[in-house]
Motif scaffolding. Sequence first.
Motif, mmCIF file in Angstrom:
data_model
loop_
_atom_site.group_PDB
_atom_site.id
_atom_site.type_symbol
_atom_site.label_atom_id
_atom_site.label_comp_id
_atom_site.label_asym_id
_atom_site.label_seq_id
_atom_site.Cartn_x
_atom_site.Cartn_y
_atom_site.Cartn_z
ATOM 1 N N HIS A 23 42.834 46.811 33.860
ATOM 2 C CA HIS A 23 41.428 46.968 33.479
ATOM 3 C C HIS A 23 40.573 45.888 34.156
ATOM 4 O O HIS A 23 39.499 46.186 34.686
ATOM 5 N N SER A 79 40.177 46.626 37.815
ATOM 6 C CA SER A 79 39.278 47.765 38.042
ATOM 7 C C SER A 79 37.814 47.396 37.834
ATOM 8 O O SER A 79 36.921 48.109 38.279
ATOM 9 N N HIS A 80 37.569 46.272 37.165
ATOM 10 C CA HIS A 80 36.199 45.789 36.944
ATOM 11 C C HIS A 80 35.866 44.614 37.856
ATOM 12 O O HIS A 80 34.908 43.880 37.606
#
Length: 150
Positions: A109, A112-113
């Motif tokens: 996560h 992905s950010h």
Amino acid sequence: MKDHELSAVECVIPATLQDVPLPDVSRVMQYLRPQFSVDELSSAIVRQWQSGYRLAVAYCDGLVVGVAGFVLGEKLAWGKHMYIDDLVVDESMRSKGIGDALLQCCQTHAESHGCVSLHLDSGTQRTRAHGFYFAHGMPISSFHFNKSIG
């Protein structure tokens, strides 16, 4: 959940607070934060959600077996990062790969950010947790100091 046969662990990062099974998440969170009741933890999660606190929830056979609470941020010292405030697995389900799955879910996560690092603090008394973090390539990089005020 004692003597529970472990099947596949699924980790999910709920998009909205309505997607969070608050009583179950709070019940697991109590293993890390026993000074709070389930209701107090649920209320705190709701308040903190407004400031960007999010959760990774680990499920096994539809039951919440682990949770990681985190925030995404940016600092001069760390760049864009994920800070994990809370990472805990149900006591009866430990050493079965759930913590691994949660940490990997958080890392995916964060990547992905656009995050360049992952951070967390762990109480000095939590030596078993420290071994887990060392095994996942997370050395101690600083001391955390604090002072109660007010």
